[in-house]
Scaffold this active site. Structure first.
Site, short mmCIF file in Angstrom:
data_model
loop_
_atom_site.label_atom_id
_atom_site.label_comp_id
_atom_site.label_asym_id
_atom_site.label_seq_id
_atom_site.Cartn_x
_atom_site.Cartn_y
_atom_site.Cartn_z
N ASP A 176 0.82 -1.21 0.00
CA ASP A 176 0.00 0.00 0.00
C ASP A 176 0.85 1.26 0.00
O ASP A 176 0.41 2.33 -0.45
CB ASP A 176 -0.91 -0.01 1.23
CG ASP A 176 -1.90 1.15 1.23
OD1 ASP A 176 -2.63 1.29 0.23
OD2 ASP A 176 -1.94 1.91 2.21
N ASP B 184 -6.72 8.02 -2.05
CA ASP B 184 -5.94 7.25 -1.09
C ASP B 184 -6.56 7.32 0.31
O ASP B 184 -6.69 6.31 0.99
CB ASP B 184 -4.51 7.79 -1.04
CG ASP B 184 -3.62 6.98 -0.13
OD1 ASP B 184 -3.44 5.77 -0.37
OD2 ASP B 184 -3.10 7.55 0.85
N SER C 184 -1.44 14.22 -7.16
CA SER C 184 -2.60 15.03 -7.52
C SER C 184 -3.55 15.10 -6.34
O SER C 184 -3.51 14.26 -5.42
CB SER C 184 -3.34 14.43 -8.72
OG SER C 184 -3.91 13.17 -8.39
N GLY D 10 1.96 6.13 -2.98
CA GLY D 10 2.49 7.46 -2.73
C GLY D 10 3.92 7.61 -3.24
O GLY D 10 4.28 8.66 -3.80
N ASP E 189 -8.25 4.17 2.34
CA ASP E 189 -7.74 3.80 3.66
C ASP E 189 -8.86 3.61 4.67
O ASP E 189 -8.80 2.74 5.54
CB ASP E 189 -6.76 4.85 4.17
CG ASP E 189 -5.39 4.77 3.50
OD1 ASP E 189 -5.14 3.77 2.81
OD2 ASP E 189 -4.60 5.71 3.68
#
Length: 220
Positions: free
Chosen positions: A66, A87, A80, A70, A91
């Site tokens: 995960d 994201d 962006s 990033g 989560d």
């Protein structure tokens, strides 16, 4: 806290693999959605059934994966606002699946009694608080404040409950999970309070400065 200290390490370890993924056409948003699907699947398919060794091990692997979205976004210059929004939203789904699955396990498999009642209640609270902590930060940013403070970031919460679940899977008594949920619930609540107080301080100071500026302007 753990998340802040671990970002430098994950960047050093995973930048090259992330760039290799980019060459294969993998995008950050693809990794975000894929990681969430994997997280939810692992939580739902292992935790309610009491697979307390396999579940945490797979969750660790998923969490490592995960972190690639990033890193990939920053390494390729594809960060962006939508990616950050996606994201954060994903989560919340993954966290809800993890603590929701623990709620189901406790309700179905623990011996009826006070311990089960507390465990179910705490797990349900953790589902809510897992959403409240990031919401406080996001809402702060919407009013021009910052609230990136707190003793329990997402990584902290997942590591604590993951270790508690793994310990039970290795033979520890089930109350260890209850203890882990207790820590997560209390620490999350404290984090929410810390963020509320931080935002109050910032907004109060800003409003005082604005009133002072307005008064100076009137006097002139």
């Amino acid at each position: 806290m753990l998340g802040q200290h671990g970002r430098g390490l994950t960047k050093a370890l995973f930048t090259k693999p992330a760039l290799a993924m980019a060459k294969m056409g993998v995008t950050p948003n693809m990794l975000t959605v894929g990681g969430t699907v994997a997280s939810v699947a692992v939580a739902v398919l292992t935790i309610p059934q009491g697979h307390f060794v396999l579940g945490p091990v797979l969750m660790v692997l998923v969490l490592i994966g995960d972190s690639f979205d990033g890193i990939l976004a920053r390494a390729t210059g594809r960060t962006s606002q939508f990616g950050a929004f996606l994201d954060s939203t994903m989560d919340r789904l993954a966290d809800g699946a993890a603590f929701g699955s623990l709620t189901v396990w406790a309700a179905l498999h623990m011996v009826p009694g006070p311990l089960r009642t507390w465990t179910v209640s705490l797990a349900a609270c953790c589902v809510v608080l897992a959403a409240a902590v990031p919401y406080a930060r996001a809402r702060a940013e919407s009013v021009g404040a910052t609230a990136s403070v707190g003793i329990a970031e997402r990584t902290d919460r997942l590591v604590v409950i993951g270790l508690a679940v793994l310990a039970v899977g290795l033979g520890a008594p089930t109350w260890v999970i209850t203890a882990g949920l207790t820590w997560v619930a209390i620490a999350s609540l404290i984090t929410v309070i810390q963020r509320v107080l931080t935002v109050r301080t910032q907004i109060t100071a800003r409003e005082a400065a604005e009133r002072a500026a307005a008064t100076d302007g009137t006097e002139q």
